[in-house]
Design an enzyme around this catalytic site. Sequence first.
Site, short mmCIF file in Angstrom:
data_model
loop_
_atom_site.label_atom_id
_atom_site.label_comp_id
_atom_site.label_asym_id
_atom_site.label_seq_id
_atom_site.Cartn_x
_atom_site.Cartn_y
_atom_site.Cartn_z
N GLU A 138 -26.68 -28.97 -45.91
CA GLU A 138 -27.35 -28.14 -46.92
C GLU A 138 -26.54 -26.92 -47.32
O GLU A 138 -27.01 -26.10 -48.10
CB GLU A 138 -28.73 -27.66 -46.45
CG GLU A 138 -29.72 -28.73 -46.10
CD GLU A 138 -31.06 -28.15 -45.65
OE1 GLU A 138 -31.24 -26.91 -45.69
OE2 GLU A 138 -31.93 -28.94 -45.25
N GLY A 139 -25.35 -26.74 -46.77
CA GLY A 139 -24.61 -25.51 -47.00
C GLY A 139 -25.08 -24.38 -46.11
O GLY A 139 -24.74 -23.21 -46.34
#
Length: 340
Positions: free
Chosen positions: A307-308
């Site tokens: 998801e970063g």
Amino acid sequence: MSLSETALPFDDIRNLVKSMPGPDEEALHKVRERDSQLTKPAGSLGRLEELAEWLAAWSGKAPPKVTRPMVAIFASAHGVADEGVSAFPSAVNKQMVENFAAGGAAINQLCRVNDIGLKVFDLAVDMPTPSITREDAMDEANCAATMAYGMEALAGGIDLICLGEMGIGNTTVAAAVFHGLFGGEASDWIGRGTGVDDEGLARKRAAVETAVVRLNGEKDPLEILRRVGGREIAAMAGLIIAARLQRVPVIIDGFVTTAAAAVVYAMDPAGLDHCVFAHVSAEHAHTRVLEHMEKDALFDFGMRLGEGSGAALAAGIVKASAEMHSGMATFADAGVSVKS
């Protein structure tokens, strides 16, 4: 940024990589000169000082500034997920895209607390790529078009980009990319991903082995990407290239985002100099990849979410490095005596 309509699609990508600029030496010199005058012992802030130099070198700004950071999440779906390589079903792809939009994911909270923008790019999560054990994930035109799509994520004056991804089965796909690029055995590159049991891990190993056998010794990084990669990896690779061309520093997140970085690295080992690696993923092969590319991550928190999330945490550190450098007083400004 667009690709031409005359050359073969991958030729355009290769030409862009060949045209990537080097660091801004003038900005780097200015930051080093100012750093030598700041009210602290030389080198006392360690990697924060290095990050300030890195920001200046690749943004061309001295003193460095981060005013519009963004996390870009690329979501995709993979046919190989139907072969029991993940602990979660493919239906999670769409559900998580909706969760991002509703603000309910971990990355939403990290972006909020660090004042970072967030954009989610849905790369046809309802249409999985073919299973890489049987077919190529993309043809050349589709792969190049997806890379070009990733390049467009920089629109709007973004000055620090953080890579993120989401896609059930994509640690399998990333492992196949690493195996194709760097050799070794399939077992060198796989891990438990979302938490598969021993039987799932065996299926994952078999899938990566089968996919890379299909490559039949192919060594061209873009061919490996299109044949055993995924749309999110292609889009992120395109974004890395575009960021270099537009002088936007990049933060790489974890295992899957590093697969995109590895494709660029295999094309040009200096092609990642404008990138920093946020963290060492709990996916054990990530350490092997970083060592192969001679890259050091900023921290190791045992994270493996994607998801970063790691990149968003690292962006806070990078922002702090810029503020530290630009906001500190010099010895002369503060009337502090220098060492004798």
